[in-house]
Write an enzyme that holds these catalytic residues in place. Sequence first.
Site, short mmCIF file in Angstrom:
data_model
loop_
_atom_site.label_atom_id
_atom_site.label_comp_id
_atom_site.label_asym_id
_atom_site.label_seq_id
_atom_site.Cartn_x
_atom_site.Cartn_y
_atom_site.Cartn_z
N ARG A 60 20.88 29.22 -26.60
CA ARG A 60 20.31 30.30 -26.75
C ARG A 60 18.81 30.36 -25.37
O ARG A 60 19.02 29.01 -25.60
CB ARG A 60 19.77 31.00 -27.64
CG ARG A 60 20.73 31.19 -28.62
CD ARG A 60 20.34 31.90 -29.95
NE ARG A 60 21.86 32.11 -30.87
CZ ARG A 60 21.49 32.89 -32.19
NH1 ARG A 60 19.74 32.98 -32.78
NH2 ARG A 60 22.32 32.65 -33.13
N ARG A 96 12.34 27.72 -32.97
CA ARG A 96 12.86 28.88 -31.64
C ARG A 96 13.54 28.06 -31.17
O ARG A 96 12.53 27.43 -30.17
CB ARG A 96 12.62 30.21 -31.29
CG ARG A 96 13.29 31.72 -30.84
CD ARG A 96 12.30 32.29 -30.17
NE ARG A 96 11.69 32.98 -31.66
CZ ARG A 96 12.17 34.53 -32.28
NH1 ARG A 96 13.29 33.89 -31.33
NH2 ARG A 96 12.18 34.70 -32.86
N GLU A 125 13.25 34.64 -41.03
CA GLU A 125 14.93 34.29 -41.61
C GLU A 125 15.31 33.35 -40.89
O GLU A 125 15.25 31.84 -39.88
CB GLU A 125 15.13 35.15 -40.30
CG GLU A 125 16.23 35.58 -40.63
CD GLU A 125 17.30 35.58 -38.35
OE1 GLU A 125 18.32 35.99 -38.15
OE2 GLU A 125 16.49 36.18 -37.87
N SER A 143 20.96 35.96 -41.45
CA SER A 143 21.74 37.52 -41.11
C SER A 143 22.80 37.87 -41.58
O SER A 143 23.67 36.66 -40.90
CB SER A 143 21.03 37.98 -39.53
OG SER A 143 19.78 38.57 -39.30
N ARG A 154 16.84 25.10 -39.19
CA ARG A 154 16.00 26.08 -40.06
C ARG A 154 15.90 25.65 -41.93
O ARG A 154 14.62 25.30 -42.28
CB ARG A 154 15.70 27.64 -40.04
CG ARG A 154 15.60 27.61 -38.90
CD ARG A 154 15.23 29.43 -38.49
NE ARG A 154 14.83 30.05 -37.29
CZ ARG A 154 13.92 30.82 -37.06
NH1 ARG A 154 14.54 31.81 -37.73
NH2 ARG A 154 14.37 31.38 -35.58
#
Length: 423
Positions: free
Chosen positions: A260, A275, A347, A350, A388
């Site tokens: 990303r 991130r 998070e 999701s 994570r």
Amino acid sequence: MLDVQLLRSDLQAVAKRLADRGYAFPAAEFEKLEAGRKAVQTETEALQARRNQLSKQVGQLKAKGEDASQFMAQVSAGADRLKALEQDLAAMLGELDELLRVIPNLPHASVPVGKSPEDNPELRRGGTPRTFVFPVRDHVDVGTALGLDFEAASRISGARFVVIRGALAQLHRALTQFMLDTHTREHGYTEVYVPYLVTGECADGVSSLEKFRGDLFKVEGRDLYLVPTAEYPVTNIVREGIVPGEKLPLKFVCHTPCFRSEAGSHGKDTRGMIRQHQFEKVELVQVVHPQRSYQALEELTVHAETILKRLELPYRVVTLCTGDMGFSAAKTYDIEVWLPGQNAYREISSCSNFEAFQARRMQARFRNEKHKTEFVHTLNGSGLAVGRTLVAILENFQNADGSVAVPEALRPYLGGTSAIRAS
């Protein structure tokens, strides 16, 4: 992509529901395109009916050996106009399709109305955050002595990358294996291996390439993009196909690296592994009958939660409000893991139901009980984000001496190792 018939039948209701998620529907543009389409389509259908009628008369006259030249001339006279109209109609339908492809999905009626993450209601919690008797450190401070190397990664690739060495690299690999084993052996998923590059068409099948192109890494000179998540290639497995109804549900689990650009995250989470431009995930994807998709969403979310429970990591589940949902989602649950180094839940998965939104973009259908085709419903969720999860273990299982305890569930994957210590 939204069902255009829904827009045609109740435009105001659709616009209101989209406004709840902060999207202003371009009603005037849609109505202008629709008015043009109706006019051209009406004339096109009238000319087509006239052509068919004249052609039938020509056939009847020729069968009788009579002169059909007058009717043949009329057919020929209308051919050019009909061809032009058909081209105009195709162009208008193309414009309408382009408009629909940048409009987000409608939120399900059960989704709470809100504007930001602060409006996401908590649904439940699992586990209890540990009470530490020594100063808590974050994963960067804990992990640097054990094998996290951000400086080497920066020299290799720049910011937002990491090199992981030794026992921590083994722990990272063990997490992946543990997740895949749990989902395939206990939750009924079929493991798949997929390309890490997808075409623009496939990227647009799960989201809007036009809106989110800047979030992806593109291969120069090629219509190929590095996957930001396994959702992109795995969901497209059913692209442009018809699945026999009795084969549903299809349940896939896939481990991939994810890439990303993080174009909109400048200044956010610059420290550590939260991130990054490259990370790994184990992704869950389901393709289901429309009548089962919300039951499937609850099940998929529990499957992701199971990993956190087995790893003894405290977490909570929140329902995303209308203003915080992703572009394609009709309803989303976020699972957030407790990070004591940040004193916050962050998070880690999701889990979303997209209903027929992605299927309509991909033309993914199934044959129902009446042998007619209709769009499948698609769902996906991380089960889990591997990096994570590693972060959460480093922070939640840290010890005062700098070592990190290995969760019981992972020890068989590490030859029985109970703790990781600096070498």
